[in-house]
Design an enzyme around this catalytic site. Structure first.
Site, PDB file in Angstrom:
ATOM      1  N   LYS A  44       1.029  -1.050  -0.151  1.00  0.00           N
ATOM      2  CA  LYS A  44       0.160   0.101   0.125  1.00  0.00           C
ATOM      3  C   LYS A  44       1.013   1.271  -0.028  1.00  0.00           C
ATOM      4  CE  LYS A  44      -0.288  -0.228   5.143  1.00  0.00           C
ATOM      5  NZ  LYS A  44      -1.238  -0.457   6.187  1.00  0.00           N
ATOM      6  N   ARG A 142     -10.297  -0.868  15.517  1.00  0.00           N
ATOM      7  CA  ARG A 142     -10.373   0.132  14.417  1.00  0.00           C
ATOM      8  C   ARG A 142     -11.272  -0.938  13.522  1.00  0.00           C
ATOM      9  NH1 ARG A 142      -4.490   1.091  11.695  1.00  0.00           N
ATOM     10  NH2 ARG A 142      -4.935  -1.049  10.898  1.00  0.00           N
ATOM     11  N   TYR A 264      15.100  29.692  10.231  1.00  0.00           N
ATOM     12  CA  TYR A 264      13.695  30.406  10.691  1.00  0.00           C
ATOM     13  C   TYR A 264      13.868  30.329  12.158  1.00  0.00           C
ATOM     14  CZ  TYR A 264      11.786  30.879   6.065  1.00  0.00           C
ATOM     15  OH  TYR A 264      11.357  30.994   4.921  1.00  0.00           O
ATOM     16  N   MET A 317      10.790  24.252   3.973  1.00  0.00           N
ATOM     17  CA  MET A 317       9.978  23.801   3.049  1.00  0.00           C
ATOM     18  C   MET A 317      11.127  23.214   2.065  1.00  0.00           C
ATOM     19  SD  MET A 317       7.180  25.186   0.681  1.00  0.00           S
ATOM     20  CE  MET A 317       6.132  25.650   1.845  1.00  0.00           C
TER      21      MET A 317
END
Length: 383
Positions: A44, A142, A264, A317
């Site tokens: 998956k 679940r 940052y 980013m």
């Protein structure tokens, strides 16, 4: 659908996938299973980021015959690659899609009574006893039927008579922790729930379950993370081979004076005169912001020519800063590729700094990287 990947010359980084290493991991897992247990493969999420078609085809060549995906769309793409494979859809039967599953010879893992009712109704109308798995919830809370409801469903010939239950499935909640008491509780619950159906194959073991021992193996195992080099059990060493290497290009090497802040937020301050390599990979490429460093905590690291390169400051980013103060300038230079994940930087190690798991790293990588398939033998520092 797959997206085109940039050429190496135009990409900020490159992602190498070693399909032979994935096949070798599948063999290792197979050898750890008890006699008579089939080793399937969970592919998956684009085969955990390695490429669904490429990985499934290589595993099929190695002898894998049964595959598990999450979504029906994944299953349809996989069917295009492997027309004869057995394919299970773990997320079950989506409403109104039974005909699509049947046409593509897909097997839903039926997780609820409404799904069982719909599959049964379709088979009754089509006058064909199509196969499907049934999921028993043994403690994950679940998906799946509670054991009491499973017993009622199996006793109701109107529900289960029109189709062929071909696999009984459950999923371990705490398999990564071998001593967790829930493992034994789930095993005993699964045995008790399925005891009246000795002729229907059973599956409990994911990657962790393979290493919990033969009691957990049953008829088919469905490893995922271990195929892709991830660490299935929290304690101990990882016996699997790495299959992915991510390298990012050095955009610039710069000097930073003592007491200056980096990146940052100014969260990390240089405690000496430093040389930093600014590399072209960031959280948009799957390198999580939480793995950055600050004056209060260390962060993750990269690797270049035998040198461990700590991350300095926040990951942004599109880039991050690595400390190359102690690396020769001839090695850490503009254009050189630095390993950010691979044989020297395990995803499970990065995950510790990011307060996550290696699954999240692997499935989130590579959207902007140049992707290639081959052995993980790229010479370190090659530009």
């Amino acid at each position: 659908l797959p997206v085109p990947h940039p050429s190496e010359a135009l990409a900020g980084g490159r992602l190498t996938v070693d399909l032979d290493a994935i096949a070798a991991n599948w063999r290792t897992l197979s050898e750890n299973l008890r006699d008579g247990t089939e080793c399937g493969a969970t592919v998956k999420a684009n085969a955990y980021g390695t490429g669904l078609a490429e990985t499934a085809e290589r595993l099929s060549q190695e002898g894998c015959r049964t595959f598990f995906v999450a979504l029906p769309e994944e299953a349809l793409h996989l069917r295009e690659t492997l027309p004869d494979a057995t394919i299970y859809v773990l997320d079950g039967l989506f409403p109104g899609t039974a005909e699509t599953y049947a046409a593509a010879n897909l097997r839903p893992v039926l997780n609820s009574v409404p799904e069982i009712e719909e599959w049964s109704a379709y088979c009754r109308t089509a006058n064909t006893a199509l196969p499907a798995a049934i999921h028993i919830d043994t403690g994950m809370n679940r998906l799946g039927l509670l054991p009491e409801m499973f017993a009622q469903v199996m006793a109701d010939n109107y529900l289960t008579g029109p189709f062929t239950p071909c696999l009984l499935v459950s999923h371990l909640a705490c398999g990564a922790t071998p001593d967790h008491p829930l493992n034994r509780i789930q095993l005993d619950t699964f045995r008790a729930a399925t005891a009246d159906f000795p002729d229907i194959p059973k599956s409990l073991a994911n990657s962790a379950g393979v290493f919990l021992g033969p009691d957990y193996h049953f008829d088919i195992a469905r490893p995922g993370i271990s195929l892709f080099g991830g660490k299935a059990l929290d304690p101990g060493a990882n016996p699997m081979s790495p299959v992915v290497c991510v390298e990012a290009r050095i955009l610039m090497v710069r000097d930073v004076a003592e007491s200056k802040t980096i990146g940052y937020g100014g969260v990390e301050t240089a405690t000496r005169t430093m040389r930093l390599a600014i590399v072209a990979a960031g959280y948009a490429d799957g390198f999580m912001r939480r793995a950055g460093s600050s004056d209060k905590r260390p962060g993750g690291f990269g690797w270049l020519d035998g040198h461990r390169l700590p991350i300095v400051g926040r990951i942004s980013m599109d880039m991050m800063a690595l400390d190359v103060t102690d690396v020769p300038e001839t090695v850490a230079r503009h254009g050189v590729f630095v390993e950010l994940l691979g044989p020297n930087v395990a995803a499970s190690d990065l995950a510790i700094y990011a307060e996550t798991i290696d699954y999240e790293y692997l499935t989130g990588l590579g959207r902007r990287f140049h992707r290639r398939y081959g052995p993980l033998d790229t010479p370190e520092g090659r530009s």
